[in-house]
Design an enzyme around this catalytic site. Structure first.
Site, PDB file in Angstrom:
ATOM      1  N   LYS A  41       2.540  11.253   7.106  1.00 47.88           N
ATOM      2  CA  LYS A  41       1.703  11.065   8.295  1.00 47.88           C
ATOM      3  C   LYS A  41       2.222  11.811   9.545  1.00 47.88           C
ATOM      4  O   LYS A  41       2.015  12.998   9.647  1.00 47.88           O
ATOM      5  CB  LYS A  41       1.497   9.577   8.540  1.00 47.88           C
ATOM      6  CG  LYS A  41       0.683   8.951   7.397  1.00 47.88           C
ATOM      7  CD  LYS A  41      -0.032   7.660   7.733  1.00 47.88           C
ATOM      8  CE  LYS A  41      -1.053   7.360   6.652  1.00 47.88           C
ATOM      9  NZ  LYS A  41      -0.777   6.161   5.874  1.00 47.88           N
ATOM     10  N   PHE A  78       0.861  -1.192   0.000  1.00 46.24           N
ATOM     11  CA  PHE A  78       0.000   0.000   0.000  1.00 46.24           C
ATOM     12  C   PHE A  78       0.888   1.230   0.000  1.00 46.24           C
ATOM     13  O   PHE A  78       1.645   1.462   0.943  1.00 46.24           O
ATOM     14  CB  PHE A  78      -0.945   0.059   1.203  1.00 46.24           C
ATOM     15  CG  PHE A  78      -1.833   1.279   1.124  1.00 46.24           C
ATOM     16  CD1 PHE A  78      -2.976   1.272   0.356  1.00 46.24           C
ATOM     17  CD2 PHE A  78      -1.481   2.461   1.778  1.00 46.24           C
ATOM     18  CE1 PHE A  78      -3.768   2.415   0.233  1.00 46.24           C
ATOM     19  CE2 PHE A  78      -2.274   3.603   1.652  1.00 46.24           C
ATOM     20  CZ  PHE A  78      -3.417   3.578   0.880  1.00 46.24           C
ATOM     21  N   ASP A  84       9.144   2.636   2.206  1.00 44.95           N
ATOM     22  CA  ASP A  84       8.010   3.498   2.509  1.00 44.95           C
ATOM     23  C   ASP A  84       7.765   3.414   4.010  1.00 44.95           C
ATOM     24  O   ASP A  84       7.239   2.422   4.518  1.00 44.95           O
ATOM     25  CB  ASP A  84       6.773   3.039   1.719  1.00 44.95           C
ATOM     26  CG  ASP A  84       5.546   3.917   1.997  1.00 44.95           C
ATOM     27  OD1 ASP A  84       5.552   4.646   3.007  1.00 44.95           O
ATOM     28  OD2 ASP A  84       4.579   3.850   1.215  1.00 44.95           O
TER      29      ASP A  84
HETATM   30  C1  LIG Z   1      -0.951   6.219   4.351  1.00 46.21           C
HETATM   31  C2  LIG Z   1       0.115   5.618   3.522  1.00 46.21           C
HETATM   32  C3  LIG Z   1       0.463   6.139   2.263  1.00 46.21           C
HETATM   33  C4  LIG Z   1      -0.301   7.255   1.597  1.00 46.21           C
HETATM   34  O1  LIG Z   1      -0.288   8.442   2.322  1.00 46.21           O
HETATM   35  P1  LIG Z   1      -1.428   9.558   1.985  1.00 46.21           P
HETATM   36  O2  LIG Z   1      -1.009  10.717   2.850  1.00 46.21           O
HETATM   37  O3  LIG Z   1      -2.742   8.961   2.375  1.00 46.21           O
HETATM   38  O4  LIG Z   1      -1.321   9.849   0.545  1.00 46.21           O
HETATM   39  C5  LIG Z   1       1.518   5.563   1.591  1.00 46.21           C
HETATM   40  N1  LIG Z   1       2.200   4.529   2.113  1.00 46.21           N
HETATM   41  C6  LIG Z   1       1.888   3.993   3.311  1.00 46.21           C
HETATM   42  C7  LIG Z   1       2.687   2.850   3.835  1.00 46.21           C
HETATM   43  C8  LIG Z   1       0.831   4.507   4.054  1.00 46.21           C
HETATM   44  O5  LIG Z   1       0.490   3.951   5.226  1.00 46.21           O
END
Ligand SMILES: *Cc1c(COP(=O)(O)O)cnc(C)c1O
Length: 400
Positions: free
Chosen positions: A254, A140, A225
């Site tokens: 985040k 994700f 990520d």
């Molecule tokens: C939340 C998330 C994203 C996307 O971030 P947004 O601010 O919602 O675009 C990408 N990678 C991971 C692992 C996430 O948890």
């Protein structure tokens, strides 16, 4: 207006791209949120780990208010006095030489993809527009058209093609599969150290280290990520530090703002991040002084309140206590730091009804991927609050 009034309005006028619990939050403080009926809940989602520092942290709030009175947006056409300080503090916090600020996590992922492709053409010598980036099953990374192109979740992509080419999918947790997938055109592999959205999936010990070695041996970039796992959530500043490696590109978002404002960034050393030249990439709001001031305070809170250590010790305790709960429904309890998943057996009837039962007892948690309840409270939680929550969780995990 009561809860049902708000729910009705939202359903009538808003697009239905979420299925939220019917709790209408009007304020929050630390680990607690309060709804429009005056009920109080323990937040066990932390806005998908964006509020690691706790809701409305006073220090970040103050930084935001003070900066908002001065200047909020200059665009990158001009410089501002907050961004250089954020660069320096992010470098000191992360150990990477440079960073590139964006807003949402997805934008930072897109940035990392562009960066890896540019590196492939300019440094590795891959023929132009032939670069491949390897992704893993269950990934994700966000919701943009390019990012869903390499999603393996049908719901995220079914009706949204055609897709961006240049990505290859291998199984998660299988380092040998990476070796087999590499070609002369491979630019990078990108992974989440723990897959949060896929259901708190933890790869086998040693996986990140193996990936890192294969990347070095084959001259490909290792992108992690850390948007959900980073910034102290798993008990270290970054989850990759559990395996004592140093990836080439790190993506954060985040909790970089403590939940006040969307702030994300790509971190790397100069030979990589220095490849971008003026005009190639940008964002009107990326690196704005309000965002930078908020991120600076958010990083200071992570460091000064020792939130990594807190996540480590309280997470260990919470996982141990959850694992001891006898329950006919639980298949596995797993986690690292305060990123915890309770996986239910398929016959338990799905995690949603358990989350609704938790809500009735004053705990907000969200199901992920049907069968997993995620427990990821703000890292400022204390042992007493965990001890308050445990009997409620025990009762819910034992309902019919
Ligand atoms: C939340 C998330 C994203 C996307 O971030 P947004 O601010 O919602 O675009 C990408 N990678 C991971 C692992 C996430 O948890």
């Amino acid at each position: 207006m009561n809860t049902q009034d708000y729910v009705k309005l939202e359903e009538q006028y808003g697009a239905h791209n979420y299925h939220p619990l019917d709790v209408v939050i009007e304020r929050a403080e630390g680990v607690w949120v309060y709804d429009v009926e005056g009920r109080k809940y323990l937040d066990c989602l932390s806005a998908y780990s964006a509020v690691n520092q706790g809701h409305v942290h006073p220090r970040i709030l103050n930084a935001m208010l003070e900066q908002a009175k001065k200047v909020t947006l200059t665009s990158r056409a001009f410089r501002n006095d907050q961004l250089p300080m954020l660069y320096k503090e992010l470098s000191e916090f992360s150990g990477y030489e440079m960073s590139l600020p964006m807003n949402s996590g997805a934008e930072a992922v897109e940035t990392a993809i562009k960066l890896a492709r540019k590196w492939a053409y300019r440094v590795k010598g891959v023929p132009r527009h032939q670069a491949e980036i390897i992704m893993v099953e269950g990934n994700f990374h966000g919701r943009t058209t390019t990012i869903i192109s390499f999603s393996t979740e049908p719901l995220y992509k079914e009706d949204f093609g055609p897709f961006t080419p240049g990505f290859k999918i291998i199984p998660y947790g299988d380092a040998a599969a990476l070796e087999a997938a590499i070609t002369p055109n491979t630019a990078a592999i990108s992974i989440e150290p723990i897959q949060g959205e896929a259901g708190v999936i933890i790869p086998p010990a040693g996986y990140l280290k193996q990936i890192s070695e294969i990347c070095k041996k084959n001259n490909i970039l290792f992108i992690v990520d850390e948007i959900q796992t980073g910034l102290c959530r798993t008990g270290k500043a970054f989850a990759f530090q559990h395996e004592d490696i140093r990836p080439d590109i790190v993506i954060v978002g985040k909790a970089l703002s403590g939940g006040f404002y969307p702030v994300s960034a790509v971190l790397a050393d100069k030979p990589i991040l220095g490849l971008f030249t003026p005009g190639e990439h940008g964002s009107t709001f990326g690196g704005n002084p309000l965002a930078a001031a908020i991120a600076r305070a958010a990083i200071a809170v992570l460091r000064e309140e020792k939130l990594a250590e807190r996540a480590e010790s309280l997470g260990t305790y919470f996982i141990e206590q959850l694992a001891e709960i006898p329950s006919p429904h639980v298949r596995e309890v797993r986690g690292k730091g305060l990123l915890i998943g309770v996986e239910l057996k398929p016959e338990a009837g799905g995690a949603r009804r358990f989350c609704e039962a938790l809500q009735k007892r004053g705990i907000l948690a969200k199901e992920t991927h049907d069968h997993v309840i995620r427990f990821a409270p703000p890292l400022v939680i204390d042992r007493e609050t965990i001890d308050w929550a445990l009997p409620h969780i025990r009762e819910v995990l034992n309902m019919q």
